[in-house]
Design a protein around this motif. Structure first.
Motif, PDB file in Angstrom:
ATOM      1  N   PRO A 135      39.846  61.586   3.875  1.00  0.00           N
ATOM      2  CA  PRO A 135      40.272  61.994   5.209  1.00  0.00           C
ATOM      3  C   PRO A 135      41.742  61.640   5.440  1.00  0.00           C
ATOM      4  CG  PRO A 135      39.131  59.910   5.326  1.00  0.00           C
ATOM      5  CD  PRO A 135      39.079  60.325   3.881  1.00  0.00           C
ATOM      6  N   THR A 136      42.313  62.090   6.529  1.00  0.00           N
ATOM      7  CA  THR A 136      43.708  61.782   6.814  1.00  0.00           C
ATOM      8  C   THR A 136      43.848  60.385   7.418  1.00  0.00           C
ATOM      9  OG1 THR A 136      43.504  62.929   8.913  1.00  0.00           O
ATOM     10  CG2 THR A 136      44.406  64.173   7.074  1.00  0.00           C
ATOM     11  N   HIS A 137      42.895  60.006   8.240  1.00  0.00           N
ATOM     12  CA  HIS A 137      42.911  58.678   8.860  1.00  0.00           C
ATOM     13  C   HIS A 137      41.499  58.128   8.873  1.00  0.00           C
ATOM     14  CE1 HIS A 137      46.504  60.551  10.660  1.00  0.00           C
ATOM     15  NE2 HIS A 137      46.988  59.337  10.776  1.00  0.00           N
ATOM     16  N   LEU A 138      41.379  56.809   8.687  1.00  0.00           N
ATOM     17  CA  LEU A 138      40.079  56.183   8.864  1.00  0.00           C
ATOM     18  C   LEU A 138      40.249  54.705   9.150  1.00  0.00           C
ATOM     19  CD1 LEU A 138      38.204  55.952   5.444  1.00  0.00           C
ATOM     20  CD2 LEU A 138      40.641  56.375   5.654  1.00  0.00           C
ATOM     21  N   ILE A 139      39.250  54.169   9.862  1.00  0.00           N
ATOM     22  CA  ILE A 139      39.240  52.755  10.214  1.00  0.00           C
ATOM     23  C   ILE A 139      37.967  52.143   9.666  1.00  0.00           C
ATOM     24  CG2 ILE A 139      39.239  51.067  12.098  1.00  0.00           C
ATOM     25  CD1 ILE A 139      40.657  53.165  13.819  1.00  0.00           C
ATOM     26  N   LYS A 140      38.108  51.035   8.956  1.00  0.00           N
ATOM     27  CA  LYS A 140      36.972  50.348   8.362  1.00  0.00           C
ATOM     28  C   LYS A 140      37.012  48.861   8.746  1.00  0.00           C
ATOM     29  CE  LYS A 140      34.926  53.516   5.783  1.00  0.00           C
ATOM     30  NZ  LYS A 140      33.464  53.821   5.856  1.00  0.00           N
ATOM     31  N   THR A 141      35.882  48.216   8.600  1.00  0.00           N
ATOM     32  CA  THR A 141      35.771  46.792   8.891  1.00  0.00           C
ATOM     33  C   THR A 141      35.857  46.000   7.597  1.00  0.00           C
ATOM     34  OG1 THR A 141      34.361  47.312  10.780  1.00  0.00           O
ATOM     35  CG2 THR A 141      34.318  45.037   9.991  1.00  0.00           C
ATOM     36  N   ARG A 142      36.405  44.803   7.685  1.00  0.00           N
ATOM     37  CA  ARG A 142      36.486  43.919   6.527  1.00  0.00           C
ATOM     38  C   ARG A 142      35.128  43.822   5.838  1.00  0.00           C
ATOM     39  NH1 ARG A 142      38.701  38.216   8.295  1.00  0.00           N
ATOM     40  NH2 ARG A 142      37.562  38.887  10.143  1.00  0.00           N
ATOM     41  N   GLY A 143      35.143  43.901   4.501  1.00  0.00           N
ATOM     42  CA  GLY A 143      33.925  43.789   3.725  1.00  0.00           C
ATOM     43  C   GLY A 143      33.260  45.114   3.423  1.00  0.00           C
ATOM     44  N   GLN A 144      33.643  46.155   4.172  1.00  0.00           N
ATOM     45  CA  GLN A 144      33.055  47.471   3.918  1.00  0.00           C
ATOM     46  C   GLN A 144      33.670  48.117   2.683  1.00  0.00           C
ATOM     47  OE1 GLN A 144      33.555  49.579   7.747  1.00  0.00           O
ATOM     48  NE2 GLN A 144      31.315  49.511   7.956  1.00  0.00           N
ATOM     49  N   GLN A 145      33.156  49.295   2.350  1.00  0.00           N
ATOM     50  CA  GLN A 145      33.628  50.069   1.217  1.00  0.00           C
ATOM     51  C   GLN A 145      34.160  51.400   1.723  1.00  0.00           C
ATOM     52  OE1 GLN A 145      31.662  52.928   0.045  1.00  0.00           O
ATOM     53  NE2 GLN A 145      32.945  53.380  -1.733  1.00  0.00           N
ATOM     54  N   VAL A 146      35.125  51.959   1.006  1.00  0.00           N
ATOM     55  CA  VAL A 146      35.704  53.231   1.424  1.00  0.00           C
ATOM     56  C   VAL A 146      35.899  54.132   0.202  1.00  0.00           C
ATOM     57  CG1 VAL A 146      38.123  52.481   1.179  1.00  0.00           C
ATOM     58  CG2 VAL A 146      37.536  54.291   2.799  1.00  0.00           C
TER      59      VAL A 146
END
Lengths: 113, 111
Positions: free
Chosen positions: A8-19
Motif C-alpha cells: 500500500p502507499t501508507h500504513l500504520i502498524k503497532t510494535r510487534g506486528q508484522q507487515v
C-alpha cells in the motif's frame, strides 16, 4: 508503460506486528531490490531478488525477509516491528540482474506506533 | 566499507543560475553512478546516470562529470528553474547490484 508500482502507499502498524509490502516491477524488468529510507536520509539497501532468489543482502536483520514470484513481482515482509522500522520503503527494478539502469517506485510509508 | 559522501547538504540559488552538487565514493570498484531527484512524498526519480567508461554525460540542462582517479562525480544543473527544487541524491554501485546513496542535497531555486 507502467513504471514500478507499490502497495500500500501508507500504513500504520503497532510494535510487534508484522507487515507485508508489495511491488510490481517496471514492464520488462526481472530484478527487484528493496530499500529503506528514514526521514531525512538516503535510501539504504535491504536486499535484491533475481530469478526468485535473494542475490544480495544489506545490513538488515533477519526480521526483514522477501520473496519474488515467477511474474517478477516481489514482497517485503518485516516481522516483530520496532518503532525504528518507521520509514519509506522503496522498491526498485532493473533488467538482467546487473549493469542496467534502476528505477524506483513511489514507496510505501510505514509508521510503527 | 562502502561510502558515498555528498556536498553540500543544502543549496539555494536564484532562478537562471547554475547549481553544482559533488559526491565522493570510497569503493574503487564502483562503475555505475546515477543521480536521483526526490520530491516531497515521492520516490526517487532517475535524472541522469554515468558509467565508469565515460567522463561526462549531458542531457539538456543536466550534466554529470566523473573523475575516476579522484573518485569524484558531480551533477551540474544550468539555467535552474523553480521546478528543479527538490532533494537530489547521488549513488554508486558495482554493476548496479547494490546502490550506495549519498546523504542528499536539498536544492531550493528562488524565482
Amino acid at each position: 508503460d507502467a513504471g514500478v508500482t507499490q502497495s500500500p502507499t501508507h500504513l500504520i502498524k503497532t510494535r510487534g506486528q508484522q507487515v507485508t509490502l508489495r511491488c510490481s516491477p517496471k514492464s520488462g524488468h526481472d530484478t527487484v531490490s528493496w530499500y529503506q529510507q528514514a526521514l531525512g536520509q538516503g535510501p539504504q539497501f535491504i536486499f535484491q531478488y533475481y530469478e526468485e532468489e535473494e542475490r544480495q543482502r544489506g545490513n538488515f536483520p533477519d526480521r526483514f525477509s522477501g520473496h519474488q514470484f515467477p511474474n517478477y513481482s516481489s514482497e517485503l515482509n518485516v516481522n516483530a516491528l520496532l518503532l525504528g522500522d518507521s520509514a519509506l520503503y522503496l522498491c526498485a527494478s532493473s533488467w538482467g540482474g546487473s549493469g542496467n539502469t534502476i528505477y524506483f517506485g513511489e514507496g510505501s510509508w510505514l509508521t510503527v506506533v | 566499507g562502502e561510502n558515498v559522501e555528498q556536498h553540500p547538504s543544502t543549496l539555494s540559488v536564484q532562478e537562471g543560475d547554475s547549481a553544482v552538487i559533488k559526491c565522493t565514493y570510497s569503493d574503487s570498484a564502483s562503475n555505475y553512478f546515477p543521480w536521483y531527484k526526490q520530491e516531497l512524498g515521492k520516490g526517487p526519480q532517475l535524472i541522469i546516470d554515468i558509467r565508469s567508461n565515460v567522463g561526462e554525460k549531458k542531457d539538456q540542462r543536466i550534466a554529470v562529470t566523473l573523475n575516476k582517479t579522484a573518485k569524484h562525480f558531480s551533477l551540474h544543473i544550468t539555467e535552474t528553474q523553480p521546478e528543479d527544487s527538490a532533494v537530489y541524491f547521488c549513488a554508486a554501485s558495482f554493476y548496479t547490484d547494490k546502490l550506495i546513496f549519498g546523504t542528499g542535497t536539498r536544492l531550493q531555486v528562488f524565482p
